[in-house]
Design an enzyme around this catalytic site. Sequence first.
Site, PDB file in Angstrom:
ATOM      1  N   SER A  40       0.825  -1.206   0.000  1.00 30.13           N
ATOM      2  CA  SER A  40       0.000   0.000   0.000  1.00 30.13           C
ATOM      3  C   SER A  40       0.864   1.262   0.000  1.00 30.13           C
ATOM      4  CB  SER A  40      -0.961  -0.049   1.196  1.00 30.13           C
ATOM      5  OG  SER A  40      -1.983   0.908   1.057  1.00 30.13           O
ATOM      6  N   GLU A  79     -10.338  -4.600  -4.855  1.00 35.48           N
ATOM      7  CA  GLU A  79      -9.951  -3.340  -4.232  1.00 35.48           C
ATOM      8  C   GLU A  79     -10.068  -2.160  -5.179  1.00 35.48           C
ATOM      9  OE1 GLU A  79      -5.740  -2.756  -3.386  1.00 35.48           O
ATOM     10  OE2 GLU A  79      -5.346  -4.781  -4.106  1.00 35.48           O
ATOM     11  N   HIS A 129      -7.705  -5.468  -0.480  1.00 37.91           N
ATOM     12  CA  HIS A 129      -6.477  -4.685  -0.366  1.00 37.91           C
ATOM     13  C   HIS A 129      -5.509  -5.349   0.624  1.00 37.91           C
ATOM     14  CE1 HIS A 129      -4.163  -1.004  -0.765  1.00 37.91           C
ATOM     15  NE2 HIS A 129      -4.131  -0.834   0.542  1.00 37.91           N
TER      16      HIS A 129
END
Length: 310
Positions: free
Chosen positions: A151, A246, A276
Site C-alpha cells: 500500500s 480493491e 487490499h
Amino acid sequence: MADPANDIELTPVDRAIGRLRAIYRNWTRDTSVAQMRSDWDAAFAGCSVAVQCCQVSAGGVDGEWIAPADAPRDKAILYCHGGGFRIGSVASHRDLIARLADASGCRVLAIDYRLAPEHRFPAALDDAQTAYRYLRDQGFRPADIAFAGDSAGGNLVLGAMLAARDAGDPLPAAAVLMSPWTDLAATGASYESRAAADPIHQRAMILALAKNYLGADGDPCHPLASPLYADLAGLPPLFIQAGDRETVRDDATALAAKAKAAGVDVELEVWDGMIHVFQMFPEIPEAQEAIARLAAFLRRQLHIRAERAP
C-alpha cells in the site's frame, strides 16, 4: 434454538473484512490519531512464524531486523509498511513481514518511518532513503538488497528507488509491491468499478489520506509522491500483486503497464476475490500462496538457495 443465520459459514475473506470493520467501527471524528495507531497495532499484534527480531537504528530511523534461522548475513530486504502514511508500524506488520522473511529465507529490515500529519511528504520518503543508505553503509551490496512494501509502503519503495536513480545512486536488485498506492490523485477507473466490491477503501477516504500526507497545498501528481506519474525507466525488476476487489487495483495495473512500456521487467498478478493487501491475513489461504510466489521471486533476484525455502 440456534439461529440458522448464524450457521452460515463465513469465507476467509469475509472474516478478514470483519476484522477490519471491527477496527473502523470504533473510530469517530473525535478519535485521536494516536488512538487509531494504537488500535491498528493491537489488532494485528503477534507473529505466527518463528523469527528473530532485533530493534535497530537505521541511520537514525527506528527499525527492526526480522530474520528467519540461518538466513544469509549478506542479503537483506528493506520493508516499508502500509497504512496510508497515517497509521501502521513494524508492530502491525510484523506477522506479514515475518512470513515473507521465512518464505524467502532472507532477513528483513523493517522501518518505522515518520507518519503524517505530524510529518508530511517527503519525511517518510527521506526515511526510506536513509534506511537504504544505512544498509549500504553496513556493507550490503545493492545487488544483495531487495525492497518490499504494501500500500503506502509500496509507494515509498518506488519513490526511494526513483530518488536513488535520479541521484545517480545504485539501485537494489528488485522490489515486490503488494497493492501499491501509486496515484494520490485517485484517478483509476477501479475507484468506481470496484466501489461496491471493496468493503473499506473508497475514493473519498483515499483522497483524505493523500491530503493528510501532502498537506493542503501538496501536489498529488508529484512523481515522488505519486510514482505513477514518474518516469519509471531504469527501475529493477518488479513483482506486483493486487486484489481484484480493491478500489486501488488500478494503481497497480496502471503502474505495471507504464513500467513495462519504460522497459522495466514487471510481473503483475491480480488475484480474484481478494481485498487490499490480502497477504496480511494468514486466515486467507490465497495469502500464503501469494507470499510464496513473492518469496520465490525474491530468492531468484537475490540468488538465495531455493532449498532454504519452506
